[in-house]
Design an enzyme around this catalytic site. Structure first.
Site, PDB file in Angstrom:
ATOM      1  CB  CYS A  72      13.712  -7.919  39.588  1.00  0.00           C
ATOM      2  SG  CYS A  72      12.837  -7.410  41.214  1.00  0.00           S
TER       3      CYS A  72
ATOM      4  CB  CYS B  68     -13.073  62.099  10.894  1.00  0.00           C
ATOM      5  SG  CYS B  68     -11.983  62.996   9.412  1.00  0.00           S
TER       6      CYS B  68
END
Length: 907
Positions: free
Chosen positions: A390, A853
Site C-alpha cells: 500500500c 404374525c
C-alpha cells in the site's frame, strides 16, 4: 508497584470485583442507580441488571452531557452512559477518568508491567506467561513447514540483523537466492521506510509465493531502481526454480483492461473470478507476477507528490499491476466513528439498514475480502506469485496478506497457526499498534488512530460465520483478542515494532496474550471444527452477505451482556425457572432454564418429559430404575455451600481440577442414589459452569493466578464474579457453543456410565462362575450351576435391552428369542390378497392384521381371539387360525394329592 487503599465515597462501600494481581482500586462511589469503581486497570460500573467492565485504555473519550450524565466512548465502538445525582459528582468522576485513560508519558505506567511483576512474585511462574515454542521459533518452523527450497531458489538473509537496515522489519528475511545483500541495500533506499519486498508465504502445492513491501519512491521525477526491478522479477523466477513447483501448469494472466493502472470494479472482480486463464506450454518460463496495490490509482499517483508512487508496468516486465481502491486510515476511522454513533443511538433508529449502509463499514469489509480473494485465486488457481503493498506497508498490506493466508492455509485457521499469523504479519512486520490504538507514549495525535486490526478481525469473523466448521477457535476467541488489543493487560500489542519491544524488554517484563488464548483453553474451542474441512476457502464477498459483528459493536443486544433476564448467563438466585416464556423452552433432552439449572443448590428438573411420544413406557421404566451399583458416594454440587471457591479459582490456592474426562458424579444428600439420567444431566450442566473458566493446569500463572483478593475488603459475594472472566473482563458466552459443550459432556458421561455398567456386569458374571466352580469342587451335587462360554459373550448393545433383573441377585433365566422379537405388521396398502385363503381384497372386504404374525387376512381367516403374551397383549386379541392353534396350549392334567381321602356322605 505498591498497592494503595481505595478512596471510598461512602464508608459502607466495598470493592465490587475481585482484583487482579498488581491491581488496586483507586475510587469507589455511587451513581444514581449503580456502584461505580475505578482501579489502576479498569472502570467498573455495577447497575441493577447489568455490569460494565472496561479497561481504562479501552476508553477513547469522556464527556459530561445534560449536566448529570457521564458519556464514555470506547475504542471498540461501545458507549457507556452513567447518570449521577448531582452535577458535582459527575464532574468529579469526569476529572478522575480523564486523568486515568490518557496516553502514558512512560510505557511503564501501563498496567501490563505491574500485572506481570505481581504474577511472578505470587506464583513464581514467570516463564508460564510466555508464548509457546511455536511462537518463539515461528520463522524457521514456517520456512520448513511451507517447503521453501533454501538450496536453489531461496535464502534467509540476515541483512537486517539488529535492525540495521529497517527498524520496522524482522531480523530474518526470505529473498531469492541470487539476490545479494548489496542489492537489498540499494532496494531499501528506493522503497518507503526501507521496507523491501520480502517473501512471507509459499503455497505448498503450486509453489507460488506472496511477498510484501512498501511503495516505491518514484516521486514526480519518475525515479527508477534497477536492483528493485531485478528483485521483483527474481521473485517470479525463484518460484519457477523452486524444486517443489508444479510442472506444466498454465501461466495465468488477467485481462489487459486492468494492466494499465485501472481500478478493479465489482463487475470486473466477478468476471476475474470466473474467467479461466490462458495456457502456456513452457512451464519453465516464470509466471506473470501480480503486483497488488491496495490503493486506488488516483491515490497512488497523488502519493508521488510526497515522494511515493507506484510501479510502472514498462519498467517491470512480466509483471501486472492491479489497484484495489481500498480506503486509507482516515476514511476507515471516519467510517468507524459513524458506525459507533449509529450503534449507540437510543432508541433504535427506524432507518437502521440505510443508516448502516451510510457508514460504509460493510463496504470496506467487502473490498478487503475481495482483495484477499484476488490474491488467493492468483496463487492457488493461476499459480502466480503476488507482491502486495500500500503506501507504507503496515496497515492495508498486513490486512490483505494475513487474510489471504487464512483463506489459503488451514494451519492458520487453528489456534496455534492463528497466533503465528498475528505474530508474523502484524507484529514482526511492524504494524503501529501503539499509534493506531492510542496507548503509546504521548500518543495524542488522533489522526494516527485507526481500528485497522479490529477491521481485519471483523473480516475473520465474517469468514468464521460463512465457514463455521473450518476454524478451530470460536467467536469468543476473537472478542477477547479485540479487547486485549486495547486493554494493555498484556504486552503483546505494545509499541510500534519488534525493535521497540526488544529495546524496552517488553517480552521479559509483561505477559503474553497467548498465555490466555491458548489451545488448551476449552472456552475458545469451536465445537463444530473439523480438520477435514475445505483446504482453500472461497467466501462470498458481496455486502449483502456480510453481517454486523454484534458481539463487539452491539454487546447490549447479544447474549454476552446480561441486559435482561432472558439473556442473562447467570440469573439471580431464587428465580423461578417456570417463569420463562414458552417460546424459549427447548424441546427434549434439555432444561427449561439451563442457567438456573447450573446454579449451585438449585434442584434440577427432569431432562426429558414423560409425555415425550418418542419414549415408550418400557424405556422410561428402564431409565428410571437403572442405577449404578457399587459406585463410590461423592458429594453432589448441591451439597456444597454457596461459595465461589467451587466455581472460580482462588488467587493463591489450589482450585478444584474439574476436567471433562473425570466428571463429578452426583449423589443425593439423603443417601439415595440418583438415577443415571439425573447424574448425566447434573454433570452436563456442571461442566458448562466449570468449563467456562480456563482450567489449564500448565499455566496457573494466568488461569489460576489472575485474581488476587484485596486485603482491605471482605470477600465478595457468590455472584460477584458471575459475569467476569479470568482477565477481569466481561465473560463472553456463545449459546450455540455452550449447548454443544453440554451435549458433548452428556455423551461422555453416558459412555463412562455404560463402561462402568459393563465392568460391573462382567464382575458379577465372573463371581457367579467362580461360585459355581467352588460348589462343583465341593461336591455340592444338584446345587451346581454351570455357565456356558456363550453366556459371557455379550454384544456391545446388550445393555440397551437389559432390565434391572441383570443387576439383581435372583436366579438367571434364559430368555426365549421369540419373546424379544417385535412383530412387524405387513402394510395394509401392500396387501392385495388374503394371506390364508389367497382371495383378493376389494372395496367391500375388510382387512385384519394378526396380532401374532402380523400378516393380513380376511374376516373368515382371522376371526379368533386369544391373548398373545409374547406381544404384551394379555387381553384376547384377533389372530389368524394357524396362530390360534399354536397359542392354544393344552391344559396340564390336574394332579392333586390329598393327605386324607375324601369320604362320601350319604343322606
Amino acid at each position: 508497584f505498591p498497592r494503595k487503599p481505595p478512596v471510598l465515597d461512602d464508608e459502607d462501600l466495598q470493592v465490587p470485583y475481585p482484583e487482579l494481581h498488581g491491581e488496586y482500586t483507586k475510587y469507589v462511589g455511587r451513581a444514581e442507580d449503580a456502584i461505580i469503581a475505578m482501579s489502576s486497570y479498569r472502570l467498573h460500573i455495577k447497575f441493577k441488571e447489568s455490569v460494565v467492565n472496561v479497561p481504562l485504555q479501552l476508553i477513547e473519550s469522556v464527556e459530561c452531557r445534560d449536566m448529570f450524565q457521564m458519556h464514555i466512548t470506547c475504542k471498540d465502538c461501545k458507549v457507556i452512559r452513567c447518570q449521577f445525582s448531582t452535577f458535582e459528582q459527575c464532574q468529579e468522576w469526569l476529572k478522575r477518568l480523564s486523568a486515568a485513560f490518557r496516553p502514558p508519558s512512560q510505557i511503564e505506567e501501563l498496567f501490563s508491567f505491574p500485572f506481570h511483576a505481581w504474577c511472578v512474585e505470587k506464583e513464581q511462574h514467570g516463564d508460564l506467561c510466555r508464548p509457546g515454542d511455536h511462537v518463539m521459533s515461528r520463522f524457521h518452523n514456517e520456512v520448513e513447514r511451507m517447503g521453501f527450497d533454501t538450496l536453489n531458489a531461496w535464502r534467509v538473509s540476515e541483512i537486517n540483523n539488529k535492525y540495521k537496515l529497517c527498524s520496522s522489519y524482522p531480523q530474518l528475511l526470505l529473498v531469492p537466492a541470487w539476490i545479494t545483500d548489496k542489492e537489498l541495500e540499494n532496494v531499501a533506499a528506493f522503497r518507503s521506510w526501507k521496507r523491501i519486498p520480502a517473501v512471507v508465504y509459499r503455497h505448498q502445492s503450486t509453489g507460488a509465493v506472496i511477498a510484501r513491501c512498501g511503495q516505491p519512491e518514484v516521486s514526480w521525477w519518475g525515479w527508477r531502481n534497477a536492483d528493485d526491478e531485478h528483485l521483483v522479477q527474481s521473485i517470479a523466477r525463484a518460484c519457477a526454480v523452486d524444486s517443489s513447483s508444479c510442472k506444466g501448469v498454465s501461466n495465468g494472466s488477467f485481462s489487459h483492461e486492468y494492466t494499465n493502472g485501472a481500478d478493479l470494479s465489482d463487475v470486473d472482480f466477478d468476471s476475474s473470478m470466473t474467467n479461466s486463464s490462458e495456457v502456456e506450454t513452457l512451464a519453465i518460463q516464470p509466471r506473470k507476477l501480480l503486483i497488488l496495490d491496495a490503493r486506488s490509482y488516483a491515490a497512488a499517483v497523488a502519493n508521488r507528490a510526497k515522494g511515493g508512487g507506484c510501479e510502472c508496468p514498462e519498467y517491470y516486465p512480466n509483471c501486472e499491476v492491479v489497484f484495489m481502491g481500498m480506503a486509507n486510515i482516515h476514511s476507515i476511522r471516519k467510517s468507524f466513528q459513524s458506525l459507533r454513533f449509529l450503534c449507540t443511538q437510543m432508541p433504535d433508529p427506524a432507518n437502521w439498514l440505510s443508516a448502516l449502509e451510510s457508514t460504509k463499514w460493510l463496504q470496506h469489509l467487502s473490498l478487503l475480502l475481495k482483495a484477499s480473494l484476488l490474491v488467493v485465486n492468483a496463487v492457488n488457481r493461476d499459480h502466480r506469485p503476488v507482491l502486495v503493498h500500500c503506501s507504507d506497508g503496515w496497515d492495508r498490506t498486513p490486512q490483505i496478506v494475513a487474510l489471504a493466508k487464512v483463506l489459503l492455509d488451514p494451519y492458520y485457521r487453528t489456534i496455534e497457526g492463528f497466533q503465528v499469523l498475528v505474530e508474523t504479519e502484524w507484529l514482526d512486520f511492524g504494524h503501529k499498534f501503539a499509534d493506531r490504538c492510542g496507548h503509546g507514549e504521548n500518543a495524542e495525535d488522533l489522526n494516527e488512530r485507526c481500528p485497522v486490526f479490529l477491521q481485519w478481525l471483523d473480516c475473520v469473523h465474517q469468514l468464521q460465520r460463512q465457514f463455521p466448521c473450518s476454524f478451530e477457535f470460536n467467536e469468543a476467541f476473537l472478542v477477547k483478542l479485540v479487547q486485549h488489543t486495547y486493554s494493555c493487560l498484556f504486552g503483546t500489542f505494545l509499541c510500534n515494532s519488534r525493535k521497540e519491544r526488544e529495546d524496552r524488554h517488553i517480552q521479559e517484563r509483561t505477559c503474553s496474550v497467548w498465555s490466555l488464548l491458548r489451545a488448551a483453553n476449552r472456552s475458545f474451542k469451536n465445537m463444530l471444527y473439523s480438520s477435514h474441512s475445505e483446504t482453500v476457502l472461497h467466501p462470498v464477498c458481496h455486502v449483502r452477505n456480510l453481517l454486523l459483528w454484534t458481539a463487539v459493536y452491539l454487546p447490549s443486544s447479544s447474549p454476552t451482556t446480561p441486559s435482561d433476564d432472558s439473556c442473562a448467563p447467570y440469573p439471580a438466585p431464587g428465580a423461578n425457572p417456570e417463569d420463562q416464556p414458552l417460546g424459549r423452552r427447548p424441546k427434549t433432552r434439555s432444561f427449561d432454564n439451563l442457567p438456573s439449572a447450573c446454579e449451585v443448590g438449585n434442584p434440577l428438573t427432569s431432562n426429558r418429559r414423560s409425555s415425550d411420544p418418542s419414549l415408550n413406557e418400557k424405556w422410561q421404566d428402564h431409565r428410571r430404575f437403572l442405577t449404578l451399583s457399587n459406585t463410590p458416594k461423592r458429594p453432589s454440587l448441591s451439597a456444597f455451600p454457596p461459595s465461589t471457591d467451587l466455581l472460580h479459582p482462588v488467587c493463591n490456592g489450589d482450585s478444584p481440577d474439574l476436567e471433562l474426562s473425570t466428571p463429578q458424579w452426583a449423589a443425593r444428600t439423603n443417601g439415595e442414589r440418583a438415577t443415571l439420567s439425573r447424574q448425566v444431566s447434573l454433570a452436563s450442566c456442571g461442566s458448562l459452569t466449570l468449563h467456562a473458566r480456563g482450567t489449564c493446569s500448565h499455566h496457573r500463572c494466568l488461569h489460576l493466578g489472575f485474581l488476587g483478593r484485596p486485603s482491605f475488603s471482605p470477600p465478595e459475594p457468590p455472584s460477584a464474579r458471575s459475569h467476569l472472566d479470568d482477565d477481569g473482563l466481561t465473560l463472553h458466552t456463545d449459546a450455540i457453543q455452550q449447548r454443544l459443550r453440554q451435549i458433548e459432556a452428556g455423551h461422555q458421561l453416558e459412555v463412562e456410565a455404560l463402561k462402568r455398567q459393563v465392568q460391573e456386569l462382567w464382575s458379577r458374571l465372573e463371581s457367579h462362575q467362580a461360585s459355581g466352580m467352588l460348589r462343583l469342587n465341593g461336591d455340592m451335587g444338584d446345587e451346581v450351576t454351570s455357565f456356558a462360554d456363550s453366556d459371557f459373550n455379550l454384544e456391545p448393545n446388550c445393555l440397551s435391552r437389559c432390565s434391572t433383573e441383570l443387576f439383581s441377585e435372583a436366579s438367571w433365566e434364559q430368555v426365549d428369542k421369540q419373546d424379544t422379537e417385535v412383530t412387524r405388521w405387513y402394510p395394509d396398502h401392500l396387501a392385495a390378497q388374503c394371506y390364508g385363503c389367497e382371495r383378493g381384497f376389494w372395496l367391500a372386504t375388510r382387512k385384519h392384521h394378526c396380532r401374532n404374525c402380523g400378516n393380513v387376512f380376511c374376516g373368515s381367516c382371522c376371526d379368533q381371539k386369544i391373548p398373545v403374551p409374547s406381544q404384551q397383549l394379555f387381553e384376547p386379541s384377533r389372530v389368524c387360525k394357524s396362530c390360534y392353534s399354536n397359542l392354544q396350549a393344552p391344559a396340564p392334567p390336574l394332579n392333586i394329592e390329598l393327605d386324607e381321602p375324601i369320604t362320601a356322605s350319604s343322606n
